[in-house]
Write a protein that holds these residues in place. Sequence first.
Motif, PDB file in Angstrom:
ATOM      1  N   LYS A  92      12.646 -25.471  50.219  1.00 45.32           N
ATOM      2  CA  LYS A  92      13.277 -24.541  49.269  1.00 45.32           C
ATOM      3  C   LYS A  92      12.215 -23.851  48.417  1.00 45.32           C
ATOM      4  CE  LYS A  92      17.894 -25.940  48.047  1.00 45.32           C
ATOM      5  NZ  LYS A  92      18.722 -26.235  46.900  1.00 45.32           N
ATOM      6  N   LYS A  93      11.248 -24.615  47.938  1.00 46.00           N
ATOM      7  CA  LYS A  93      10.176 -24.062  47.104  1.00 46.00           C
ATOM      8  C   LYS A  93       9.303 -23.103  47.908  1.00 46.00           C
ATOM      9  CE  LYS A  93       7.421 -24.001  43.421  1.00 46.00           C
ATOM     10  NZ  LYS A  93       6.753 -22.736  43.357  1.00 46.00           N
ATOM     11  N   THR A 115      19.986 -13.108  52.563  1.00 45.80           N
ATOM     12  CA  THR A 115      19.418 -14.424  52.871  1.00 45.80           C
ATOM     13  C   THR A 115      18.329 -14.786  51.873  1.00 45.80           C
ATOM     14  OG1 THR A 115      19.909 -14.146  55.214  1.00 45.80           O
ATOM     15  CG2 THR A 115      18.236 -15.780  54.654  1.00 45.80           C
ATOM     16  N   GLU A 116      17.486 -13.811  51.542  1.00 47.74           N
ATOM     17  CA  GLU A 116      16.433 -14.053  50.556  1.00 47.74           C
ATOM     18  C   GLU A 116      17.028 -14.319  49.180  1.00 47.74           C
ATOM     19  OE1 GLU A 116      12.715 -11.408  52.250  1.00 47.74           O
ATOM     20  OE2 GLU A 116      14.387 -10.371  51.285  1.00 47.74           O
ATOM     21  N   PRO A 150       9.350  -7.465  36.790  1.00 45.50           N
ATOM     22  CA  PRO A 150      10.472  -8.026  37.560  1.00 45.50           C
ATOM     23  C   PRO A 150      10.970  -9.354  36.993  1.00 45.50           C
ATOM     24  CG  PRO A 150       8.461  -8.015  38.873  1.00 45.50           C
ATOM     25  CD  PRO A 150       8.165  -7.287  37.609  1.00 45.50           C
ATOM     26  N   GLN A 151      10.073 -10.136  36.416  1.00 45.82           N
ATOM     27  CA  GLN A 151      10.516 -11.395  35.805  1.00 45.82           C
ATOM     28  C   GLN A 151      11.513 -11.123  34.688  1.00 45.82           C
ATOM     29  OE1 GLN A 151       7.020 -13.472  34.494  1.00 45.82           O
ATOM     30  NE2 GLN A 151       6.483 -14.160  36.544  1.00 45.82           N
ATOM     31  N   ASN A 152      11.202 -10.151  33.847  1.00 44.22           N
ATOM     32  CA  ASN A 152      12.112  -9.804  32.748  1.00 44.22           C
ATOM     33  C   ASN A 152      13.428  -9.264  33.279  1.00 44.22           C
ATOM     34  OD1 ASN A 152      10.339 -10.610  30.753  1.00 44.22           O
ATOM     35  ND2 ASN A 152       9.480  -8.577  30.441  1.00 44.22           N
ATOM     36  N   ALA A 153      13.376  -8.421  34.304  1.00 44.70           N
ATOM     37  CA  ALA A 153      14.599  -7.858  34.881  1.00 44.70           C
ATOM     38  C   ALA A 153      15.480  -8.961  35.467  1.00 44.70           C
ATOM     39  CB  ALA A 153      14.254  -6.821  35.948  1.00 44.70           C
ATOM     40  N   ILE A 154      14.861  -9.910  36.167  1.00 47.74           N
ATOM     41  CA  ILE A 154      15.626 -11.017  36.757  1.00 47.74           C
ATOM     42  C   ILE A 154      16.202 -11.907  35.658  1.00 47.74           C
ATOM     43  CG2 ILE A 154      15.420 -13.129  38.135  1.00 47.74           C
ATOM     44  CD1 ILE A 154      13.364 -11.529  39.870  1.00 47.74           C
ATOM     45  N   ALA A 155      15.399 -12.218  34.656  1.00 46.95           N
ATOM     46  CA  ALA A 155      15.881 -13.051  33.545  1.00 46.95           C
ATOM     47  C   ALA A 155      17.034 -12.369  32.823  1.00 46.95           C
ATOM     48  CB  ALA A 155      14.744 -13.349  32.573  1.00 46.95           C
ATOM     49  N   ASP A 156      16.910 -11.068  32.555  1.00 48.91           N
ATOM     50  CA  ASP A 156      17.994 -10.330  31.897  1.00 48.91           C
ATOM     51  C   ASP A 156      19.255 -10.343  32.747  1.00 48.91           C
ATOM     52  OD1 ASP A 156      16.319  -9.764  29.782  1.00 48.91           O
ATOM     53  OD2 ASP A 156      15.914  -7.694  30.408  1.00 48.91           O
ATOM     54  N   ILE A 186       9.216 -15.345  48.766  1.00 47.19           N
ATOM     55  CA  ILE A 186       9.966 -14.197  48.237  1.00 47.19           C
ATOM     56  C   ILE A 186       9.253 -13.627  47.019  1.00 47.19           C
ATOM     57  CG2 ILE A 186      12.144 -13.497  47.147  1.00 47.19           C
ATOM     58  CD1 ILE A 186      13.433 -15.737  48.998  1.00 47.19           C
ATOM     59  N   VAL A 187       8.798 -14.498  46.132  1.00 43.48           N
ATOM     60  CA  VAL A 187       8.063 -14.050  44.944  1.00 43.48           C
ATOM     61  C   VAL A 187       6.828 -13.260  45.360  1.00 43.48           C
ATOM     62  CG1 VAL A 187       6.681 -14.850  42.978  1.00 43.48           C
ATOM     63  CG2 VAL A 187       8.932 -15.853  43.412  1.00 43.48           C
ATOM     64  N   LYS A 188       6.117 -13.769  46.333  1.00 41.79           N
ATOM     65  CA  LYS A 188       4.898 -13.092  46.794  1.00 41.79           C
ATOM     66  C   LYS A 188       5.233 -11.768  47.478  1.00 41.79           C
ATOM     67  CE  LYS A 188       0.730 -13.836  49.506  1.00 41.79           C
ATOM     68  NZ  LYS A 188      -0.054 -14.776  50.300  1.00 41.79           N
ATOM     69  N   LYS A 189       6.228 -11.778  48.363  1.00 42.49           N
ATOM     70  CA  LYS A 189       6.593 -10.581  49.141  1.00 42.49           C
ATOM     71  C   LYS A 189       6.972  -9.410  48.241  1.00 42.49           C
ATOM     72  CE  LYS A 189       9.888  -9.050  52.693  1.00 42.49           C
ATOM     73  NZ  LYS A 189      10.969  -9.505  53.593  1.00 42.49           N
ATOM     74  N   TYR A 190       7.725  -9.702  47.174  1.00 41.50           N
ATOM     75  CA  TYR A 190       8.235  -8.642  46.295  1.00 41.50           C
ATOM     76  C   TYR A 190       7.488  -8.559  44.960  1.00 41.50           C
ATOM     77  CZ  TYR A 190      11.957  -8.471  49.707  1.00 41.50           C
ATOM     78  OH  TYR A 190      12.663  -8.356  50.878  1.00 41.50           O
TER      79      TYR A 190
END
Length: 135
Positions: free
Chosen positions: A45-46, A94-95, A63-69, A52-56
């Motif tokens: 899972k990790k 899936t991602e 993006p961290q702020n956008a995802i957290a919001d 995914i973190v690396k790919k995008y």
Amino acid sequence: LQQQQQQQQKLMQHAGIVGAGSEVRVDKDGKTRNVLLSREELKEKKRKFDAIVKKYHLDALEPQNAIADFLTGLNGKVASADDFVKRFPLISKTEAIDFLNWINTGIQFKEQVLDKNQRAMGNLQEAGEAAAVAE
């Protein structure tokens, strides 16, 4: 191995920390049950999350702020993969499932282990303070 996992799950239930690193699975009879994940399943899972973190490039602040919001702005609703893909359309469904699964695992760990330990430490500190006052 399955028997060992079942024993581990019983011990974890007895200790009150089932949930951290578990997921709901449906058995052959259609019944759902909470299953403790193996170390290998957690690592997989990790690994998917990291890919995914690396790919995008999700390790950047924007993006961290956008995802957290997005995740905190759902007013108690749980984010689905479909919701996530609508907000972040570059990511496949899936991602999104893999990404949200790892976040959920982290939340479970926080709630089941870290928060519980923090409460226990607070209780110990209060007991120590009460004992000091009583002396």
